[in-house]
Design a protein around this motif. Structure first.
Motif, short mmCIF file in Angstrom:
data_model
loop_
_atom_site.label_atom_id
_atom_site.label_comp_id
_atom_site.label_asym_id
_atom_site.label_seq_id
_atom_site.Cartn_x
_atom_site.Cartn_y
_atom_site.Cartn_z
N PHE A 129 70.10 95.54 48.59
CA PHE A 129 68.87 95.89 47.88
C PHE A 129 67.97 94.67 47.69
O PHE A 129 66.75 94.77 47.82
CB PHE A 129 69.20 96.52 46.52
CG PHE A 129 69.58 97.97 46.59
CD1 PHE A 129 68.98 98.82 47.50
CD2 PHE A 129 70.52 98.51 45.72
CE1 PHE A 129 69.32 100.17 47.56
CE2 PHE A 129 70.86 99.85 45.75
CZ PHE A 129 70.26 100.68 46.68
N PHE A 130 68.57 93.53 47.36
CA PHE A 130 67.78 92.31 47.14
C PHE A 130 67.08 91.90 48.44
O PHE A 130 65.89 91.57 48.43
CB PHE A 130 68.68 91.19 46.64
CG PHE A 130 67.93 89.95 46.22
CD1 PHE A 130 67.45 89.82 44.93
CD2 PHE A 130 67.71 88.92 47.13
CE1 PHE A 130 66.75 88.68 44.54
CE2 PHE A 130 67.01 87.78 46.75
CZ PHE A 130 66.53 87.66 45.46
N ILE A 131 67.83 91.92 49.54
CA ILE A 131 67.26 91.56 50.84
C ILE A 131 66.17 92.55 51.23
O ILE A 131 65.08 92.18 51.68
CB ILE A 131 68.35 91.49 51.92
CG1 ILE A 131 69.33 90.36 51.61
CG2 ILE A 131 67.75 91.33 53.31
CD1 ILE A 131 70.56 90.34 52.49
N ARG A 132 66.47 93.82 51.04
CA ARG A 132 65.54 94.89 51.41
C ARG A 132 64.25 94.81 50.60
O ARG A 132 63.15 95.01 51.12
CB ARG A 132 66.23 96.23 51.18
CG ARG A 132 65.45 97.48 51.56
CD ARG A 132 66.41 98.65 51.52
NE ARG A 132 65.73 99.92 51.71
CZ ARG A 132 65.33 100.71 50.73
NH1 ARG A 132 65.54 100.35 49.47
NH2 ARG A 132 64.74 101.86 50.96
N ARG A 133 64.38 94.49 49.33
CA ARG A 133 63.21 94.45 48.45
C ARG A 133 62.35 93.21 48.70
O ARG A 133 61.12 93.26 48.57
CB ARG A 133 63.67 94.48 46.99
CG ARG A 133 62.55 94.45 45.97
CD ARG A 133 63.09 94.68 44.57
NE ARG A 133 63.46 96.07 44.39
CZ ARG A 133 62.64 97.03 44.00
NH1 ARG A 133 61.36 96.77 43.78
NH2 ARG A 133 63.08 98.27 43.84
N ASN A 134 62.97 92.09 49.06
CA ASN A 134 62.24 90.83 49.14
C ASN A 134 61.93 90.35 50.55
O ASN A 134 61.01 89.55 50.74
CB ASN A 134 63.03 89.74 48.40
CG ASN A 134 63.09 89.98 46.91
OD1 ASN A 134 62.16 89.69 46.19
ND2 ASN A 134 64.21 90.54 46.45
N PHE A 135 62.70 90.81 51.55
CA PHE A 135 62.53 90.26 52.89
C PHE A 135 62.32 91.30 53.98
O PHE A 135 61.81 90.99 55.04
CB PHE A 135 63.76 89.40 53.26
CG PHE A 135 64.05 88.31 52.26
CD1 PHE A 135 63.22 87.21 52.16
CD2 PHE A 135 65.14 88.41 51.41
CE1 PHE A 135 63.48 86.21 51.25
CE2 PHE A 135 65.40 87.41 50.49
CZ PHE A 135 64.57 86.31 50.40
N TYR A 136 62.70 92.54 53.71
CA TYR A 136 62.65 93.56 54.76
C TYR A 136 61.25 94.17 54.90
O TYR A 136 60.87 94.63 55.97
CB TYR A 136 63.68 94.66 54.47
CG TYR A 136 63.86 95.63 55.61
CD1 TYR A 136 64.42 95.20 56.82
CD2 TYR A 136 63.49 96.95 55.50
CE1 TYR A 136 64.60 96.08 57.88
CE2 TYR A 136 63.67 97.85 56.53
CZ TYR A 136 64.22 97.41 57.72
OH TYR A 136 64.39 98.28 58.77
N GLY A 137 60.47 94.17 53.83
CA GLY A 137 59.09 94.64 53.91
C GLY A 137 58.90 96.14 53.86
O GLY A 137 58.04 96.68 54.54
N VAL A 138 59.70 96.84 53.04
CA VAL A 138 59.49 98.27 52.84
C VAL A 138 58.16 98.45 52.12
O VAL A 138 57.93 97.88 51.05
CB VAL A 138 60.64 98.88 52.01
CG1 VAL A 138 60.39 100.37 51.77
CG2 VAL A 138 61.97 98.67 52.72
#
Length: 442
Positions: A129-138
């Motif tokens: 979730f942390f990676i997805r929220r900050n780096f994945y660009g959803v």
């Protein structure tokens, strides 16, 4: 020394839970600022909805990956904190792993092993979730309404959850090494911590292991108390409020708008040729406040709508499916809920400061939610359908729009033409009433 530890523990628990219930009391007061609404009908259906949506997470899995990861965090975090019962008893009475004597050796080993597996699932989920929220660009997680505190809040929650799970493993690992040295009784099974941190702790002295185990134990309980009180300031208040929010949700078909009782009564009088329009009118009261159509501030919304605002987790699923937002319009249903909650909190601080609400010259409409946002809504109900905890942004938008149209006669020119046509021709189009049904023969 033991009694001093117990006393400090009891004080920490009393302060932590005292502040928590004080916050809940304030939230309850703020919600009660809204208009009363009866949502106590069909109790059995409401219990089923709450069990399915809030407890069963049924709507979260419509996005399978995010839904499953959320279930990992939700189930894991809740079940792991069943250990809070053990910590409370151990902290108050000075025991060690109290539940081992209650469950028995084999059941307790299965219990602690299950907790370790669940803790690992929580760690995996929060890291993703942390990676997805900050780096994945959803896209829905990078919109401008999340800039600043909302984004920081989401990240802090993930960091806190990660830290609590690591403290849990650290406590178990130190405990396991002490058990191997026959310093502590052999209670529990720790398949993950014993094979990770436990290996690192093998060279620790007995004193260092005791310090590590106690330090992690205290960090875990203080962290839980901090997290519990942090919820008041966080979007994660939905952990608690999702349950009443789903119970009090609207069971009527989506798209079915509520009628204003005063307007309905007036129309009934107009349609009844035998009615005396003056018979139903109350005696003139110079002090009476005329009924207000729609809403311009949070006081005009109902209590369930205010509960909705507090229950919003800012996930953005509503905004992601909003056709107005997709076409570049200013409307974001998530922002509607965030702005409503901000206004409630603003009113709450006003009450805390003055003992009662003192007019601050601000309103929900215009000062928090713009008219452009309100007018952009197509009332398609996509946001209502998408919400994982049955929040209804559309109902707030409709009430704000009602105020604009019915109280201020404020509407776009196209709406004005349509309303004039309905009034004069009994149809939205501009032609003679005698021609209203010509389309049937075409």
């Amino acid at each position: 020394m033991q009694y001093i530890d117990n006393l400090i523990f009891v004080i920490a628990i009393a302060v932590g839970f005292g502040l928590f219930f004080k916050s809940l009391k304030e939230i309850y007061r703020n919600i009660k600022l809204g208009k009363e609404i009866n949502r106590s009908d069909q109790a059995s259906v409401r219990w089923k909805v709450m069990g399915k949506v809030a407890l069963g997470q049924s709507k979260m899995t419509k996005r399978p990956i995010a839904g499953i990861l959320h279930i990992f965090v939700y189930v894991g975090f809740v079940i792991i904190n069943l250990e809070l019962l053990e910590i409370l008893v151990d902290g108050i009475f000075g025991t060690h792993r109290f539940l081992a004597g209650v469950f028995g050796a084999s059941v307790y080993r299965a219990f602690t092993a299950t907790l370790e597996v669940l803790a690992l699932l929580v760690i995996i989920a929060v890291v993703i979730f942390f990676i997805r929220r900050n780096f994945y660009g959803v896209k829905r997680l990078t919109m401008k309404e999340l800039f600043g505190w909302p984004k920081q809040d989401a990240n802090w929650i993930l960091i806190i959850e990660f830290a609590l799970m690591m403290a849990f493993y650290k406590m178990n690992a130190a405990d396991w090494v002490l058990q191997q040295r026959n310093i502590l009784p052999p209670h529990g099974s720790f398949p993950i911590s014993s094979n990770t941190l436990g290996l690192l702790f093998q060279n620790f002295s007995d004193g260092m292991l005791h310090f590590t185990e106690r330090g992690a134990w205290w960090f875990h309980i203080i962290g839980i108390l901090f997290f519990m009180n942090y919820l008041y300031w966080s979007k994660h208040l939905h952990i608690i409020l999702a349950f009443p929010n789903t119970w009090f949700s609207n069971l009527k078909p989506k798209g079915q708008f509520n009628n204003l009782a005063s307007v309905t009564q007036e129309i009934k009088l107009m349609m009844d040729p035998n009615a005396d329009p003056y018979a139903a009118a109350p005696e003139a009261d110079p002090n009476a406040v005329p009924e207000k159509f729609g809403a311009s501030d949070v006081f005009d919304l109902n209590q369930v709508q205010l509960l909705n605002a507090y229950s919003c987790t800012e996930c953005g699923r509503c905004t992601a499916v909003c056709p107005a937002n997709m076409t570049g319009k200013k409307l974001s249903p998530r922002k509607i809920m965030m702005d409503t909650r901000d206004r409630i909190e603003e009113v709450g601080r006003n009450i805390n400061k003055n003992g009662k609400f003192v007019d601050d010259g601000k309103k929900l409409l215009d000062d928090h939610i713009s008219r452009e946002e309100v007018l952009a809504c197509t009332t398609c109900n996509a946001c209502v359908e998408a919400c994982p905890v049955l929040i209804d942004p559309l109902s707030i938008i409709v009430e704000l729009r009602r105020f604009m149209v019915m109280e201020e006669s404020s509407m776009p020119h196209e709406w004005q033409l349509m309303n004039n046509n309905i009034e004069n021709n009994a149809a939205p189009w501009q032609y003679n009433q005698a021609d209203r049904l010509n389309w049937v023969t075409e």
